[in-house]
Design a protein around this motif. Sequence first.
Motif, PDB file in Angstrom:
ATOM      1  N   LYS A  10       0.801  -1.274  -0.229  1.00 15.87           N
ATOM      2  CA  LYS A  10       0.029   0.049  -0.054  1.00 15.87           C
ATOM      3  C   LYS A  10       0.643   1.368   0.011  1.00 15.87           C
ATOM      4  O   LYS A  10       0.542   2.223   0.634  1.00 15.87           O
ATOM      5  CB  LYS A  10      -1.050   0.026   1.155  1.00 15.87           C
ATOM      6  CG  LYS A  10      -2.102  -0.975   1.096  1.00 15.87           C
ATOM      7  CD  LYS A  10      -3.030  -1.028   2.442  1.00 15.87           C
ATOM      8  CE  LYS A  10      -4.008  -2.123   2.116  1.00 15.87           C
ATOM      9  NZ  LYS A  10      -3.605  -3.532   1.928  1.00 15.87           N
ATOM     10  N   VAL A  11       1.884   1.328  -0.910  1.00 16.20           N
ATOM     11  CA  VAL A  11       2.773   2.376  -0.960  1.00 16.20           C
ATOM     12  C   VAL A  11       2.316   3.440  -1.667  1.00 16.20           C
ATOM     13  O   VAL A  11       2.078   3.219  -2.750  1.00 16.20           O
ATOM     14  CB  VAL A  11       4.162   2.034  -1.449  1.00 16.20           C
ATOM     15  CG1 VAL A  11       5.055   3.258  -1.651  1.00 16.20           C
ATOM     16  CG2 VAL A  11       4.780   0.904  -0.440  1.00 16.20           C
ATOM     17  N   CYS A  12       2.488   4.645  -0.990  1.00 14.39           N
ATOM     18  CA  CYS A  12       1.846   5.760  -1.591  1.00 14.39           C
ATOM     19  C   CYS A  12       2.980   7.020  -1.345  1.00 14.39           C
ATOM     20  O   CYS A  12       3.585   7.006  -0.262  1.00 14.39           O
ATOM     21  CB  CYS A  12       0.555   6.529  -0.767  1.00 14.39           C
ATOM     22  SG  CYS A  12      -0.852   5.552  -0.919  1.00 14.39           S
ATOM     23  N   TYR A  13       2.828   7.865  -2.410  1.00 12.55           N
ATOM     24  CA  TYR A  13       3.793   9.138  -2.429  1.00 12.55           C
ATOM     25  C   TYR A  13       3.301  10.185  -3.362  1.00 12.55           C
ATOM     26  O   TYR A  13       2.837  10.048  -4.452  1.00 12.55           O
ATOM     27  CB  TYR A  13       5.257   8.558  -2.727  1.00 12.55           C
ATOM     28  CG  TYR A  13       6.270   9.797  -2.659  1.00 12.55           C
ATOM     29  CD1 TYR A  13       6.736  10.007  -1.712  1.00 12.55           C
ATOM     30  CD2 TYR A  13       6.473  10.700  -3.592  1.00 12.55           C
ATOM     31  CE1 TYR A  13       8.065  10.761  -1.296  1.00 12.55           C
ATOM     32  CE2 TYR A  13       7.393  11.664  -3.565  1.00 12.55           C
ATOM     33  CZ  TYR A  13       8.044  11.762  -2.395  1.00 12.55           C
ATOM     34  OH  TYR A  13       8.881  12.828  -2.086  1.00 12.55           O
ATOM     35  N   SER A  60       2.831   6.970   2.912  1.00 12.88           N
ATOM     36  CA  SER A  60       2.034   5.880   3.848  1.00 12.88           C
ATOM     37  C   SER A  60       2.613   4.564   3.008  1.00 12.88           C
ATOM     38  O   SER A  60       2.885   4.440   1.831  1.00 12.88           O
ATOM     39  CB  SER A  60       0.741   6.121   3.535  1.00 12.88           C
ATOM     40  OG  SER A  60       0.085   6.200   2.383  1.00 12.88           O
ATOM     41  N   GLY A  61       2.354   3.373   3.834  1.00 19.11           N
ATOM     42  CA  GLY A  61       2.435   2.106   3.187  1.00 19.11           C
ATOM     43  C   GLY A  61       3.938   1.887   3.876  1.00 19.11           C
ATOM     44  O   GLY A  61       4.750   2.578   4.389  1.00 19.11           O
ATOM     45  N   VAL A  62       4.459   0.659   3.377  1.00 19.42           N
ATOM     46  CA  VAL A  62       5.728   0.004   3.874  1.00 19.42           C
ATOM     47  C   VAL A  62       6.410  -0.647   2.795  1.00 19.42           C
ATOM     48  O   VAL A  62       5.990  -1.384   1.892  1.00 19.42           O
ATOM     49  CB  VAL A  62       5.651  -1.017   5.051  1.00 19.42           C
ATOM     50  CG1 VAL A  62       6.865  -1.542   5.481  1.00 19.42           C
ATOM     51  CG2 VAL A  62       4.732  -0.606   6.195  1.00 19.42           C
ATOM     52  N   ILE A  63       7.679  -0.417   2.760  1.00 17.50           N
ATOM     53  CA  ILE A  63       8.609  -1.294   1.819  1.00 17.50           C
ATOM     54  C   ILE A  63       9.342  -2.168   2.542  1.00 17.50           C
ATOM     55  O   ILE A  63      10.115  -1.711   3.610  1.00 17.50           O
ATOM     56  CB  ILE A  63       9.672  -0.215   1.158  1.00 17.50           C
ATOM     57  CG1 ILE A  63       8.896   0.674  -0.023  1.00 17.50           C
ATOM     58  CG2 ILE A  63      10.676  -1.026   0.271  1.00 17.50           C
ATOM     59  CD1 ILE A  63       8.367   0.363  -0.998  1.00 17.50           C
ATOM     60  N   TYR A  64       9.257  -3.663   2.159  1.00 13.19           N
ATOM     61  CA  TYR A  64      10.050  -4.601   2.835  1.00 13.19           C
ATOM     62  C   TYR A  64      11.090  -5.067   2.010  1.00 13.19           C
ATOM     63  O   TYR A  64      11.117  -5.237   0.871  1.00 13.19           O
ATOM     64  CB  TYR A  64       9.200  -5.816   3.352  1.00 13.19           C
ATOM     65  CG  TYR A  64       8.100  -5.563   4.117  1.00 13.19           C
ATOM     66  CD1 TYR A  64       8.150  -5.648   5.614  1.00 13.19           C
ATOM     67  CD2 TYR A  64       6.833  -5.068   3.839  1.00 13.19           C
ATOM     68  CE1 TYR A  64       7.017  -5.443   6.466  1.00 13.19           C
ATOM     69  CE2 TYR A  64       5.877  -4.780   4.614  1.00 13.19           C
ATOM     70  CZ  TYR A  64       5.833  -4.995   5.697  1.00 13.19           C
ATOM     71  OH  TYR A  64       4.844  -4.671   6.602  1.00 13.19           O
ATOM     72  N   ILE A  65      12.345  -5.173   2.799  1.00 13.16           N
ATOM     73  CA  ILE A  65      13.599  -5.803   1.855  1.00 13.16           C
ATOM     74  C   ILE A  65      13.935  -6.962   2.591  1.00 13.16           C
ATOM     75  O   ILE A  65      14.295  -6.907   4.185  1.00 13.16           O
ATOM     76  CB  ILE A  65      14.779  -4.671   1.720  1.00 13.16           C
ATOM     77  CG1 ILE A  65      14.209  -3.502   1.054  1.00 13.16           C
ATOM     78  CG2 ILE A  65      16.030  -5.558   0.980  1.00 13.16           C
ATOM     79  CD1 ILE A  65      13.884  -3.949  -0.405  1.00 13.16           C
ATOM     80  N   ASP A  66      13.950  -8.330   2.157  1.00  7.48           N
ATOM     81  CA  ASP A  66      14.302  -9.255   2.770  1.00  7.48           C
ATOM     82  C   ASP A  66      13.321  -9.572   4.130  1.00  7.48           C
ATOM     83  O   ASP A  66      13.658  -9.855   5.135  1.00  7.48           O
ATOM     84  CB  ASP A  66      15.810  -9.537   3.424  1.00  7.48           C
ATOM     85  CG  ASP A  66      16.615 -10.065   2.256  1.00  7.48           C
ATOM     86  OD1 ASP A  66      16.223 -10.371   1.186  1.00  7.48           O
ATOM     87  OD2 ASP A  66      17.863  -9.799   2.301  1.00  7.48           O
ATOM     88  N   GLU A  67      12.082  -9.164   3.745  1.00 11.02           N
ATOM     89  CA  GLU A  67      11.050  -9.436   4.818  1.00 11.02           C
ATOM     90  C   GLU A  67      11.033  -8.343   5.961  1.00 11.02           C
ATOM     91  O   GLU A  67      10.433  -8.638   6.807  1.00 11.02           O
ATOM     92  CB  GLU A  67      10.839 -10.676   5.254  1.00 11.02           C
ATOM     93  CG  GLU A  67      10.574 -11.638   4.049  1.00 11.02           C
ATOM     94  CD  GLU A  67      10.553 -13.242   4.152  1.00 11.02           C
ATOM     95  OE1 GLU A  67      10.660 -13.492   5.518  1.00 11.02           O
ATOM     96  OE2 GLU A  67      10.086 -14.210   3.372  1.00 11.02           O
TER      97      GLU A  67
END
Length: 279
Positions: A10-13, A60-67
């Motif tokens: 749910k990444v917003c910019y 808003s929202g989240v970025i995951y790298i390697d969980e």
Amino acid sequence: MKKTVVKAEKVCYTYDDGTQALKGIDLEIKQGEKIAIMGANGSGKSTFFLHLNGVMKPKSGVIYIDENPIDYSRKGLLEVRKKVGIVFQDPDNQLFSANVTQEISFGVLNLGFTEEEAKAKVEQVIEELNITEFKDKPTHFLSGGQKKRVAIADILVMNPEVIILDEPASALDPKHARMIDGIVDQLSEKGITVILSTHDVERALIWADRVILFHDGCVVGQGSPDEVFSNEELLARTNLEKPTVLRIFDRLCEVGILNRELPIPHKAEELEQYIIQSR
């Protein structure tokens, strides 16, 4: 089962001028995948890429790298950039050292390698990417194709899990574009996850495991190249043309020369074999 190396939730910019560049992006990318991200200029691709190694932070929202969600502290971003590297469309935005060897050494030295370790890694990458002949040249004297290879070397020397290439063949002549395509293939063969932004539907059809289409800050479609490039409504929405080999295949099926049940050809040579066998 392959692990998820990149996940957007749910990444917003929104830029300061009010432009909504990303509108709730949900994506997962697995280890070793070859991803072609496509869409018109201004669709949000480059903004999304800058989120994947922490250059930009979602509103808003989240970025995951390697969980793990990205930690935007100095230490956290250093860890992310060890894993995820970006090669920008214009290499002049990335290259700043006095000569090629210094340029490639910069990042790996900042990761804490000794000078001896860094030198060995730099020499290995210089040889792999066939840039020995100009390794001592000032970066500003290089051709566009040479600069692009050095920009890729900048990232590759740090042994990333994920490499993002934003229009890697942009503004290159056919010879250097083929050279960059060859390097991209090498990266994939190493097991590196490669995320490639391109307008070249022919290349995406042949190369990608998955094609993801961006439009107006949203992901509007994704799937195998066969699925995406057979969806004419989706292609029209994103201003993309069907690859030539598929258009010819469709026409030959329409006139009864070929059978629609045949596997979709990805290369002209495959289509040629179908035609020969149909005689």
